[in-house]
Write a protein that holds these residues in place. Structure first.
Motif, PDB file in Angstrom:
ATOM      1  N   THR A   1      -5.971   1.706  -4.046  1.00 49.64           N
ATOM      2  CA  THR A   1      -5.853   1.280  -2.653  1.00 49.64           C
ATOM      3  C   THR A   1      -7.046   0.428  -2.228  1.00 49.64           C
ATOM      4  OG1 THR A   1      -4.595   3.281  -2.129  1.00 49.64           O
ATOM      5  CG2 THR A   1      -5.536   2.071  -0.284  1.00 49.64           C
TER       6      THR A   1
ATOM      7  N   ILE B   1       0.832  -1.206   0.000  1.00 49.12           N
ATOM      8  CA  ILE B   1       0.000   0.000   0.000  1.00 49.12           C
ATOM      9  C   ILE B   1       0.865   1.254   0.000  1.00 49.12           C
ATOM     10  CG2 ILE B   1      -1.651   1.355   1.340  1.00 49.12           C
ATOM     11  CD1 ILE B   1      -2.946  -0.977  -0.019  1.00 49.12           C
TER      12      ILE B   1
ATOM     13  N   LEU C   1       2.642   1.685  -3.390  1.00 48.82           N
ATOM     14  CA  LEU C   1       1.755   2.157  -4.448  1.00 48.82           C
ATOM     15  C   LEU C   1       1.500   3.657  -4.313  1.00 48.82           C
ATOM     16  CD1 LEU C   1      -0.860  -0.748  -4.589  1.00 48.82           C
ATOM     17  CD2 LEU C   1       0.740  -0.093  -6.403  1.00 48.82           C
ATOM     18  N   ILE C   2       1.198   4.095  -3.097  1.00 51.76           N
ATOM     19  CA  ILE C   2       0.942   5.521  -2.884  1.00 51.76           C
ATOM     20  C   ILE C   2       2.183   6.343  -3.216  1.00 51.76           C
ATOM     21  CG2 ILE C   2       0.403   7.258  -1.132  1.00 51.76           C
ATOM     22  CD1 ILE C   2      -1.317   5.144   0.259  1.00 51.76           C
TER      23      ILE C   2
ATOM     24  N   ILE D   1      -5.462   7.031  -6.722  1.00 49.35           N
ATOM     25  CA  ILE D   1      -4.828   6.369  -5.579  1.00 49.35           C
ATOM     26  C   ILE D   1      -5.879   5.694  -4.700  1.00 49.35           C
ATOM     27  CG2 ILE D   1      -3.556   6.775  -3.436  1.00 49.35           C
ATOM     28  CD1 ILE D   1      -1.969   8.915  -4.888  1.00 49.35           C
TER      29      ILE D   1
ATOM     30  N   PHE E   1      -7.054  -3.435  -1.002  1.00 49.01           N
ATOM     31  CA  PHE E   1      -7.693  -3.817   0.260  1.00 49.01           C
ATOM     32  C   PHE E   1      -8.731  -4.910   0.040  1.00 49.01           C
ATOM     33  CE2 PHE E   1      -5.981  -0.159   2.537  1.00 49.01           C
ATOM     34  CZ  PHE E   1      -5.936  -0.636   3.843  1.00 49.01           C
TER      35      PHE E   1
END
Length: 294
Positions: A277, A217, A220-221, A273, A281
């Protein structure tokens, strides 16, 4: 509510008031203003003019907008998985019981705390196609080195390689996760005749999956907001091959003063984003294992 409870509530609010004021002034207000500016034409020196959805319509017609998304997706698809693989592999090596391991851990962690500007300048020299150390070593073994940062075909791979140099931060988190795995599980697997790779596949990775999920996570952000290294080293070149989304957003805002256009880009990035995300999840239930679950 009793008198003591009211006093405690008042004192608590007074203590938290400076943080609330800072949050409202420097986070919440800019957040709301950027939403408003995304529907306007605004160049900082003039008053914003309402244009509705024009900024968003123009974005989808802008070839550099799509180029920046393509570059960012390329970087994300390669840098994030490679960062996880290298981080886990390095943590596994540094989790071994070897004399002087504390020194090795420190050495591999140090690059992650080097200032980004300093490390970018260092890698700019290393990647120099004529005098750089990397091509010098390749020439010594008879391989003609690529142009790296001056070659559009190699500029993004060069930045990905540069990113792997700072994998030590994630490695520390993986290392902490590895040391939290009960040794009894490995001992039981050893008794059952499991070999090293079976222990990794069936014990280490499942037990480490929450940590991998966290780093996925965060990776990726961070990759969607990749900016500093590209800004310092290439400024988006050559031929816009390293024009990442955040860099193009910055140029629109602070080079061209298209604040409304840049605000629209910022909100698209925010939604992108959020979508990615949430997708990760949603998929986590299939592959993330929590030790306390039954």
């Amino acid at each position: 509510m009793s008198k003591i409870a009211k006093v405690n509530l008042r004192n608590g609010l007074l203590f938290v008031l400076p943080w609330l004021a800072g949050f409202a002034a420097f986070s919440l207000l800019p957040f709301l203003l950027s939403l408003y500016y995304s529907f306007t034409t605004y160049d900082v020196v003039s008053s914003p003019v309402w244009v509705g959805l024009d900024n968003f319509v123009q974005l989808f017609k802008d070839p550099l907008f799509w180029k920046s998304i393509t570059n960012t997706m390329y970087y994300t698809l390669f840098s994030v998985p490679l960062g996880i693989v290298f981080g886990v592999a390095l943590a596994l090596l540094l989790n071994m019981k070897v004399k002087g391991m504390a020194l090795y851990r420190t050495i591999f962690y140090l690059p992650s705390i080097v200032p980004v500007v300093a490390s970018s300048v260092l890698w700019l020299w290393l990647f120099d196609p004529q005098f750089g150390l990397i091509n010098g070593l390749l020439d010594a073994i008879g391989i003609a080195g690529p142009g790296w940062l001056v070659d559009p075909a190699w500029s993004k791979p060069a930045l990905i390689v540069m990113g792997l140099w700072g994998v030590g931060g994630a490695m520390i988190i993986y290392l902490a996760g590895l040391q939290d795995i009960p040794q009894e599980m490995y001992e039981s697997a050893q008794i059952d005749g499991a070999v090293w790779w079976q222990k990794i596949v069936y014990i280490t990775l499942p037990m480490l999956s929450p940590v991998i999920f966290f780093n996925l996570i965060m990776g990726l952000i961070g990759s969607f907001q990749y900016f500093t290294q590209a800004y310092i080293i290439t400024s988006g070149g050559p031929n816009d091959s390293t024009l990442f989304y955040s860099l193009y957003l910055y140029k629109n805002a602070f080079s061209y003063f298209h604040m409304g256009y840049a605000s629209a880009m910022a909100w698209i990035l925010f939604l992108l984003i959020m979508a990615v995300t949430l997708l990760v999840f949603k998929s986590s239930a299939r592959w993330v294992f929590y030790g306390g679950e039954r």
